[in-house]
Write a protein that holds these residues in place. Structure first.
Motif, PDB file in Angstrom:
ATOM      1  N   GLY A 276     -28.376  19.822 -20.278  1.00 36.96           N
ATOM      2  CA  GLY A 276     -27.295  19.014 -19.747  1.00 36.96           C
ATOM      3  C   GLY A 276     -27.112  17.817 -20.652  1.00 36.96           C
ATOM      4  O   GLY A 276     -27.665  17.773 -21.759  1.00 36.96           O
ATOM      5  N   SER A 277     -26.345  16.837 -20.202  1.00 41.01           N
ATOM      6  CA  SER A 277     -26.187  15.627 -21.010  1.00 41.01           C
ATOM      7  C   SER A 277     -26.070  14.404 -20.108  1.00 41.01           C
ATOM      8  O   SER A 277     -25.277  14.382 -19.177  1.00 41.01           O
ATOM      9  CB  SER A 277     -24.956  15.727 -21.921  1.00 41.01           C
ATOM     10  N   VAL A 278     -26.907  13.419 -20.416  1.00 43.10           N
ATOM     11  CA  VAL A 278     -26.931  12.174 -19.668  1.00 43.10           C
ATOM     12  C   VAL A 278     -26.954  11.022 -20.666  1.00 43.10           C
ATOM     13  O   VAL A 278     -27.621  11.094 -21.699  1.00 43.10           O
ATOM     14  CB  VAL A 278     -28.174  12.088 -18.745  1.00 43.10           C
ATOM     15  N   LYS A 279     -26.216   9.978 -20.339  1.00 43.02           N
ATOM     16  CA  LYS A 279     -26.183   8.781 -21.170  1.00 43.02           C
ATOM     17  C   LYS A 279     -26.728   7.620 -20.358  1.00 43.02           C
ATOM     18  O   LYS A 279     -26.314   7.399 -19.226  1.00 43.02           O
ATOM     19  CB  LYS A 279     -24.736   8.497 -21.598  1.00 43.02           C
ATOM     20  N   PHE A 280     -27.704   6.885 -20.947  1.00 45.61           N
ATOM     21  CA  PHE A 280     -28.205   5.650 -20.358  1.00 45.61           C
ATOM     22  C   PHE A 280     -27.492   4.486 -21.032  1.00 45.61           C
ATOM     23  O   PHE A 280     -27.525   4.371 -22.255  1.00 45.61           O
ATOM     24  CB  PHE A 280     -29.697   5.459 -20.644  1.00 45.61           C
ATOM     25  N   VAL A 281     -26.876   3.630 -20.249  1.00 41.98           N
ATOM     26  CA  VAL A 281     -26.295   2.397 -20.775  1.00 41.98           C
ATOM     27  C   VAL A 281     -27.179   1.255 -20.288  1.00 41.98           C
ATOM     28  O   VAL A 281     -27.288   1.015 -19.087  1.00 41.98           O
ATOM     29  CB  VAL A 281     -24.840   2.196 -20.294  1.00 41.98           C
ATOM     30  N   VAL A 282     -27.843   0.592 -21.231  1.00 39.72           N
ATOM     31  CA  VAL A 282     -28.665  -0.560 -20.907  1.00 39.72           C
ATOM     32  C   VAL A 282     -27.817  -1.781 -21.235  1.00 39.72           C
ATOM     33  O   VAL A 282     -27.543  -2.061 -22.402  1.00 39.72           O
ATOM     34  CB  VAL A 282     -29.993  -0.568 -21.711  1.00 39.72           C
ATOM     35  N   GLU A 283     -27.362  -2.458 -20.197  1.00 38.04           N
ATOM     36  CA  GLU A 283     -26.400  -3.547 -20.359  1.00 38.04           C
ATOM     37  C   GLU A 283     -26.873  -4.580 -21.374  1.00 38.04           C
ATOM     38  O   GLU A 283     -27.992  -5.079 -21.294  1.00 38.04           O
ATOM     39  CB  GLU A 283     -26.142  -4.213 -19.003  1.00 38.04           C
ATOM     40  N   GLY A 284     -26.017  -4.855 -22.352  1.00 40.00           N
ATOM     41  CA  GLY A 284     -26.307  -5.855 -23.365  1.00 40.00           C
ATOM     42  C   GLY A 284     -27.261  -5.402 -24.452  1.00 40.00           C
ATOM     43  O   GLY A 284     -27.571  -6.176 -25.356  1.00 40.00           O
TER      44      GLY A 284
ATOM     45  N   GLU B 184     -22.135  14.292 -19.359  1.00 37.35           N
ATOM     46  CA  GLU B 184     -21.789  14.750 -18.014  1.00 37.35           C
ATOM     47  C   GLU B 184     -22.059  13.661 -16.977  1.00 37.35           C
ATOM     48  O   GLU B 184     -21.436  13.633 -15.922  1.00 37.35           O
ATOM     49  CB  GLU B 184     -22.604  15.995 -17.665  1.00 37.35           C
ATOM     50  N   CYS B 185     -23.011  12.784 -17.293  1.00 35.96           N
ATOM     51  CA  CYS B 185     -23.408  11.740 -16.357  1.00 35.96           C
ATOM     52  C   CYS B 185     -23.775  10.481 -17.132  1.00 35.96           C
ATOM     53  O   CYS B 185     -24.436  10.569 -18.175  1.00 35.96           O
ATOM     54  CB  CYS B 185     -24.607  12.231 -15.546  1.00 35.96           C
ATOM     55  N   THR B 186     -23.353   9.327 -16.638  1.00 32.52           N
ATOM     56  CA  THR B 186     -23.702   8.048 -17.253  1.00 32.52           C
ATOM     57  C   THR B 186     -24.454   7.201 -16.241  1.00 32.52           C
ATOM     58  O   THR B 186     -23.982   6.988 -15.127  1.00 32.52           O
ATOM     59  CB  THR B 186     -22.437   7.295 -17.722  1.00 32.52           C
ATOM     60  N   LEU B 187     -25.642   6.745 -16.651  1.00 36.15           N
ATOM     61  CA  LEU B 187     -26.473   5.875 -15.826  1.00 36.15           C
ATOM     62  C   LEU B 187     -26.436   4.489 -16.443  1.00 36.15           C
ATOM     63  O   LEU B 187     -26.695   4.332 -17.637  1.00 36.15           O
ATOM     64  CB  LEU B 187     -27.911   6.376 -15.797  1.00 36.15           C
TER      65      LEU B 187
ATOM     66  N   GLY C 175     -20.325  10.223 -12.760  1.00 34.61           N
ATOM     67  CA  GLY C 175     -20.262  11.602 -13.232  1.00 34.61           C
ATOM     68  C   GLY C 175     -21.097  12.523 -12.360  1.00 34.61           C
ATOM     69  O   GLY C 175     -21.229  12.320 -11.155  1.00 34.61           O
ATOM     70  N   ASP C 176     -21.684  13.530 -12.976  1.00 33.75           N
ATOM     71  CA  ASP C 176     -22.411  14.598 -12.292  1.00 33.75           C
ATOM     72  C   ASP C 176     -23.743  14.094 -11.730  1.00 33.75           C
ATOM     73  O   ASP C 176     -24.717  13.922 -12.460  1.00 33.75           O
ATOM     74  CB  ASP C 176     -22.635  15.743 -13.287  1.00 33.75           C
ATOM     75  N   MET C 177     -23.783  13.897 -10.430  1.00 32.35           N
ATOM     76  CA  MET C 177     -24.993  13.406  -9.768  1.00 32.35           C
ATOM     77  C   MET C 177     -26.145  14.398  -9.914  1.00 32.35           C
ATOM     78  O   MET C 177     -27.314  13.998  -9.979  1.00 32.35           O
ATOM     79  CB  MET C 177     -24.711  13.140  -8.281  1.00 32.35           C
ATOM     80  N   GLY C 178     -25.844  15.680  -9.999  1.00 32.81           N
ATOM     81  CA  GLY C 178     -26.876  16.697 -10.185  1.00 32.81           C
ATOM     82  C   GLY C 178     -27.651  16.488 -11.478  1.00 32.81           C
ATOM     83  O   GLY C 178     -28.878  16.656 -11.518  1.00 32.81           O
ATOM     84  N   GLN C 179     -26.949  16.104 -12.554  1.00 30.90           N
ATOM     85  CA  GLN C 179     -27.609  15.820 -13.837  1.00 30.90           C
ATOM     86  C   GLN C 179     -28.535  14.616 -13.683  1.00 30.90           C
ATOM     87  O   GLN C 179     -29.643  14.608 -14.216  1.00 30.90           O
ATOM     88  CB  GLN C 179     -26.585  15.563 -14.932  1.00 30.90           C
ATOM     89  N   ALA C 180     -28.073  13.600 -12.979  1.00 32.96           N
ATOM     90  CA  ALA C 180     -28.893  12.399 -12.768  1.00 32.96           C
ATOM     91  C   ALA C 180     -30.158  12.732 -11.999  1.00 32.96           C
ATOM     92  O   ALA C 180     -31.253  12.285 -12.351  1.00 32.96           O
ATOM     93  CB  ALA C 180     -28.086  11.335 -12.031  1.00 32.96           C
ATOM     94  N   MET C 181     -30.023  13.556 -10.969  1.00 32.57           N
ATOM     95  CA  MET C 181     -31.179  13.928 -10.162  1.00 32.57           C
ATOM     96  C   MET C 181     -32.151  14.789 -10.959  1.00 32.57           C
ATOM     97  O   MET C 181     -33.369  14.637 -10.844  1.00 32.57           O
ATOM     98  CB  MET C 181     -30.715  14.626  -8.899  1.00 32.57           C
ATOM     99  N   LYS C 182     -31.615  15.683 -11.775  1.00 35.21           N
ATOM    100  CA  LYS C 182     -32.478  16.534 -12.609  1.00 35.21           C
ATOM    101  C   LYS C 182     -33.273  15.674 -13.594  1.00 35.21           C
ATOM    102  O   LYS C 182     -34.464  15.889 -13.783  1.00 35.21           O
ATOM    103  CB  LYS C 182     -31.610  17.559 -13.345  1.00 35.21           C
ATOM    104  N   LEU C 183     -32.615  14.685 -14.187  1.00 33.22           N
ATOM    105  CA  LEU C 183     -33.306  13.794 -15.120  1.00 33.22           C
ATOM    106  C   LEU C 183     -34.324  12.932 -14.381  1.00 33.22           C
ATOM    107  O   LEU C 183     -35.418  12.694 -14.878  1.00 33.22           O
ATOM    108  CB  LEU C 183     -32.316  12.920 -15.873  1.00 33.22           C
ATOM    109  N   GLY C 184     -33.969  12.497 -13.184  1.00 28.23           N
ATOM    110  CA  GLY C 184     -34.867  11.670 -12.391  1.00 28.23           C
ATOM    111  C   GLY C 184     -36.194  12.345 -12.091  1.00 28.23           C
ATOM    112  O   GLY C 184     -37.231  11.690 -12.000  1.00 28.23           O
TER     113      GLY C 184
END
Length: 93
Positions: free
Chosen positions: A21-29, A48-51, A81-90
């Motif tokens: 899948g594909s997930v992007k982490f955005v760490v503010e600043g 697919e998902c941005t955290l 985005g895709d909450m399923g991707q976030a949960m899988k990564l979690g």
């Protein structure tokens, strides 16, 4: 690129390796980290998902001191985005 992004790429690579899948982490600043079938890298690409979280929240999740689900429920982590991707990564964090 910031120190936290470099550190996170190293730690996430060891924990996750590649990801179906594909997930992007955005760490503010600080910057952005991609996790996908090509591995973990500092990049800002479509996913697919941005955290999104601040540095303290991200460090807590990365260290295991903060549960990603708890961070989301308390509003410290936003998911787009895709909450399923976030949960899988979690589950691997």
């Amino acid at each position: 690129m910031s120190d936290i992004i470099n550190e996170a790429v190293t730690q996430l690579s060891a924990k996750i390796g590649t990801f179906d899948g594909s997930v992007k982490f955005v760490v503010e600043g600080e910057g952005t980290i991609m996790v996908d079938q090509d591995g973990v890298r500092a990049a800002d690409e479509d996913a697919e998902c941005t955290l999104t979280a601040d540095e303290d929240t991200f460090r807590g999740i990365l260290s295991g001191e903060l549960n990603p689900t708890s961070a989301f429920m308390s509003g410290k982590l936003s998911v787009d985005g895709d909450m399923g991707q976030a949960m899988k990564l979690g589950t691997v964090l």
